[in-house]
Design an enzyme around this catalytic site. Structure first.
Site, PDB file in Angstrom:
ATOM      1  N   ARG A  96      51.001 -14.169  16.742  1.00 57.89           N
ATOM      2  CA  ARG A  96      49.995 -15.166  17.080  1.00 57.89           C
ATOM      3  C   ARG A  96      50.721 -16.501  17.235  1.00 57.89           C
ATOM      4  O   ARG A  96      51.389 -16.962  16.295  1.00 57.89           O
ATOM      5  CB  ARG A  96      48.964 -15.259  15.965  1.00 57.89           C
ATOM      6  CG  ARG A  96      47.981 -16.354  16.210  1.00 57.89           C
ATOM      7  CD  ARG A  96      46.932 -16.399  15.141  1.00 57.89           C
ATOM      8  NE  ARG A  96      45.955 -17.404  15.489  1.00 57.89           N
ATOM      9  CZ  ARG A  96      45.475 -18.307  14.651  1.00 57.89           C
ATOM     10  NH1 ARG A  96      45.853 -18.301  13.386  1.00 57.89           N
ATOM     11  NH2 ARG A  96      44.594 -19.180  15.045  1.00 57.89           N
ATOM     12  N   HIS A 185      41.317 -20.385  19.300  1.00 58.93           N
ATOM     13  CA  HIS A 185      40.605 -19.135  18.949  1.00 58.93           C
ATOM     14  C   HIS A 185      40.476 -18.229  20.175  1.00 58.93           C
ATOM     15  O   HIS A 185      39.552 -17.426  20.270  1.00 58.93           O
ATOM     16  CB  HIS A 185      39.163 -19.412  18.444  1.00 58.93           C
ATOM     17  CG  HIS A 185      39.075 -20.111  17.130  1.00 58.93           C
ATOM     18  ND1 HIS A 185      38.105 -21.062  16.883  1.00 58.93           N
ATOM     19  CD2 HIS A 185      39.792 -20.002  15.998  1.00 58.93           C
ATOM     20  CE1 HIS A 185      38.242 -21.515  15.644  1.00 58.93           C
ATOM     21  NE2 HIS A 185      39.265 -20.888  15.084  1.00 58.93           N
ATOM     22  N   GLY A 215      33.849 -19.836  11.846  1.00 62.65           N
ATOM     23  CA  GLY A 215      34.595 -19.517  10.615  1.00 62.65           C
ATOM     24  C   GLY A 215      34.800 -20.815   9.869  1.00 62.65           C
ATOM     25  O   GLY A 215      33.983 -21.730   9.970  1.00 62.65           O
ATOM     26  N   ARG A 246      36.722 -30.053   9.212  1.00 65.43           N
ATOM     27  CA  ARG A 246      36.984 -30.920  10.378  1.00 65.43           C
ATOM     28  C   ARG A 246      35.675 -31.489  10.921  1.00 65.43           C
ATOM     29  O   ARG A 246      34.666 -30.793  10.970  1.00 65.43           O
ATOM     30  CB  ARG A 246      37.673 -30.128  11.495  1.00 65.43           C
ATOM     31  CG  ARG A 246      39.076 -29.733  11.161  1.00 65.43           C
ATOM     32  CD  ARG A 246      39.683 -28.848  12.248  1.00 65.43           C
ATOM     33  NE  ARG A 246      40.369 -27.726  11.643  1.00 65.43           N
ATOM     34  CZ  ARG A 246      40.552 -26.549  12.216  1.00 65.43           C
ATOM     35  NH1 ARG A 246      40.116 -26.324  13.437  1.00 65.43           N
ATOM     36  NH2 ARG A 246      41.183 -25.580  11.569  1.00 65.43           N
ATOM     37  N   VAL A 336      31.190 -17.118   9.140  1.00 69.01           N
ATOM     38  CA  VAL A 336      29.810 -17.613   9.090  1.00 69.01           C
ATOM     39  C   VAL A 336      28.949 -16.869  10.116  1.00 69.01           C
ATOM     40  O   VAL A 336      27.853 -16.392   9.797  1.00 69.01           O
ATOM     41  CB  VAL A 336      29.767 -19.143   9.366  1.00 69.01           C
ATOM     42  CG1 VAL A 336      28.341 -19.651   9.422  1.00 69.01           C
ATOM     43  CG2 VAL A 336      30.577 -19.894   8.313  1.00 69.01           C
ATOM     44  N   GLU A 389      40.939 -10.361  15.635  1.00 73.03           N
ATOM     45  CA  GLU A 389      42.045 -11.018  16.350  1.00 73.03           C
ATOM     46  C   GLU A 389      43.322 -10.185  16.300  1.00 73.03           C
ATOM     47  O   GLU A 389      44.083 -10.145  17.257  1.00 73.03           O
ATOM     48  CB  GLU A 389      42.264 -12.423  15.771  1.00 73.03           C
ATOM     49  CG  GLU A 389      41.065 -13.326  16.081  1.00 73.03           C
ATOM     50  CD  GLU A 389      41.148 -14.700  15.444  1.00 73.03           C
ATOM     51  OE1 GLU A 389      41.732 -15.595  16.058  1.00 73.03           O
ATOM     52  OE2 GLU A 389      40.619 -14.882  14.339  1.00 73.03           O
TER      53      GLU A 389
HETATM   54  P1  AMP Z   1      36.753 -17.207   8.622  1.00 75.42           P
HETATM   55  O1  AMP Z   1      37.482 -18.509   8.890  1.00 75.42           O
HETATM   56  O2  AMP Z   1      36.285 -16.524   9.866  1.00 75.42           O
HETATM   57  O3  AMP Z   1      37.497 -16.304   7.696  1.00 75.42           O
HETATM   58  O4  AMP Z   1      35.411 -17.615   7.845  1.00 75.42           O
HETATM   59  C1  AMP Z   1      35.462 -18.114   6.538  1.00 75.42           C
HETATM   60  C2  AMP Z   1      34.135 -18.728   6.181  1.00 75.42           C
HETATM   61  O5  AMP Z   1      33.076 -17.777   6.367  1.00 75.42           O
HETATM   62  C3  AMP Z   1      34.009 -19.134   4.718  1.00 75.42           C
HETATM   63  O6  AMP Z   1      34.474 -20.434   4.522  1.00 75.42           O
HETATM   64  C4  AMP Z   1      32.536 -19.043   4.459  1.00 75.42           C
HETATM   65  O7  AMP Z   1      31.959 -20.317   4.670  1.00 75.42           O
HETATM   66  C5  AMP Z   1      31.986 -18.131   5.518  1.00 75.42           C
HETATM   67  N1  AMP Z   1      31.366 -16.922   4.963  1.00 75.42           N
HETATM   68  C6  AMP Z   1      31.953 -15.771   4.614  1.00 75.42           C
HETATM   69  N2  AMP Z   1      31.027 -14.896   4.132  1.00 75.42           N
HETATM   70  C7  AMP Z   1      29.830 -15.514   4.201  1.00 75.42           C
HETATM   71  C8  AMP Z   1      28.478 -15.164   3.870  1.00 75.42           C
HETATM   72  N3  AMP Z   1      28.182 -13.970   3.351  1.00 75.42           N
HETATM   73  N4  AMP Z   1      27.516 -16.077   4.076  1.00 75.42           N
HETATM   74  C9  AMP Z   1      27.801 -17.284   4.583  1.00 75.42           C
HETATM   75  N5  AMP Z   1      29.040 -17.675   4.927  1.00 75.42           N
HETATM   76  C10 AMP Z   1      30.040 -16.808   4.740  1.00 75.42           C
END
Ligand code: AMP
Length: 403
Positions: A96, A185, A215, A246, A336, A389
């Site tokens: 990556r 992304h 995310g 951010r 999220v 990814e």
């Molecule tokens: P990522 O960067 O794609 O790994 O997403 C990470 C973010 O996903 C975390 O900071 C959380 O805010 C969110 N997240 C993960 N699981 C949940 C959930 N069950 N409900 C709400 N937000 C979540």
């Protein structure tokens, strides 16, 4: 000897971390996953899970001085599971790489000239590209005979028309400093837009999709017939949606205002906007789970942070509906997007005039895999599409080297 090696090692190198996955592209299965954190520390941590061998997660805390030592430790773990990186079944190593600038619109086999170009892009990706370069060099030393493939976060967005990618700045100055909107992304937006078409039973060329990658970092993209025509991140991953830490979109004059009135210098403002803003700056939490818990408990600060996050998201859905003209699907992905049903419901609420609606029970049902959450009558499909990814990087790497 294997005549057609099908394994791909995917490396995602950060400044003090190394995430890896070993995949077999014959059946797109994952053989092992893991990460090394705190590289350079006496207390570096390696977590390794050999999925193919049905093995248990293993964890080691030990001094790991640099990325070379980290990859060697990973290789040792993989050897224990009979998945050694010296295997003739390994076809390539896919990396990556965050910033590929304007030039890299596709995955690229790395040679010295490609490395020099990735280095030239350091001024626009000072945190990421140096770590990615270290990762490639490390892997080259381990397997100099193997193709090292760079898969760029920016590549998918390079189909954006100039009307979307150019800032309204002095053209010569912008070009001299490579200032334009690149987007990030990209592997996720590429993968999710394709999977969304599949979910609709259509070819990517036939559908227009808005992808919402939500995310800790977050970005939206407008994808017309499989090609990105706009995306919310810009020169750097700071522009666009409200993110975990951010700010996203901001009047640029806020920066001058802070410099003049808050006695902050540029590095302080940079850190403020990238690390202490977004949801964290608004309410002290950047994890949507915690924010939802606080909202449910009646916390006003968390409620306002949530509302600001949703307001921005809605603006992008509206903007990209206008950019695309016709929208076939809106796809939610990443931490999220995949998990937070209240975010999906709120983002789409009130957008019936745009053809958008969410079925509450489909939205709230716990389920894995890509799925539709819109009611049958809705003109625009709303989907939850888990991103992958690593699989996308492995797939692009394998496609490039097997020919
Ligand atoms: P990522 O960067 O794609 O790994 O997403 C990470 C973010 O996903 C975390 O900071 C959380 O805010 C969110 N997240 C993960 N699981 C949940 C959930 N069950 N409900 C709400 N937000 C979540």
């Amino acid at each position: 000897m294997t005549s057609n090696p099908t394994r791909v090692l995917v490396l995602n190198s950060g400044s003090s971390s190394l995430k890896y996955q070993l995949l077999d592209m014959a059946d797109r299965s994952r053989l092992a996953v893991g990460l090394v954190e705190r590289i350079g520390d006496e207390q570096a941590r390696l977590v390794h899970t050999p999925l193919a061998a049905g093995g248990e997660k293993r964890e080691r805390i030990e001094p790991i001085g640099d990325h070379d030592a980290a990859l060697k430790a990973v290789a040792t773990e993989l050897s224990e599971d009979g998945l050694g990186l010296d295997s003739p079944e390994l076809a390539a190593i896919g990396h990556r790489v965050v910033h590929g600038g304007k030039r890299f619109t596709r995955p690229t086999v790395v040679d010295e000239e490609v490395m020099a170009e990735i280095e030239r892009l350091i001024p626009v990706a000072p945190l990421h590209n140096p770590a990615n370069i270290t990762g490639i060099r490390t892997a080259q030393r381990l397997r100099p005979d193997l193709p090292q493939v760079a898969v760029f976060d920016t590549a998918f967005h390079q189909t954006m028309p100039e009307a979307a990618s150019r800032y309204a700045l002095d053209t010569e100055l912008a070009d001299a400093h490579r200032i334009r909107r690149y987007g990030f992304h990209g592997t996720s937006h590429a993968y999710v837009s394709r999977e969304t078409a599949k979910l609709l039973g259509k070819a990517p060329e036939e559908v227009n999709v808005i992808v919402l990658h939500l995310g800790n970092g977050a970005s939206a993209s407008a994808v017309a017939g499989g090609r990105c025509v706009d995306t919310s991140m810009g020169l750097t991953p700071l522009e666009g949606l409200v993110m975990g830490t951010r700010s996203g979109d901001l009047d640029p004059a806020v920066i001058f205002h802070l410099a003049r009135n808050a006695e902050m210098d540029l590095p302080e403002i940079d850190a403020l906007l990238n690390k202490r803003s977004g949801l964290l700056g608004l309410c002290g939490d950047n994890d949507m789970r915690e924010i939802r818990r606080r909202v449910e408990a009646g916390d006003e600060k968390a409620r306002l942070a949530f509302d600001i996050y949703i307001h921005r998201l809605k603006k992008y859905i509206g903007a990209y509906t206008a950019v695309l003209g016709r929208v076939d699907a809106v796809a939610f992905t990443a931490g999220v997007g995949e998990n937070a049903a209240p975010v999906r419901a709120a983002a789409v609420a009130g957008l019936e005039e745009l053809g958008l609606a969410v079925d509450a029970s489909l939205n709230e049902a716990r389920a894995d895999g890509a799925r539709l959450i819109s009611p049958e009558y809705a003109r625009v499909a709303v989907a939850v599409v888990p991103t992958d990814e690593e699989l996308e990087i492995a797939g692009q790497t394998y496609e490039l080297v097997r020919s």
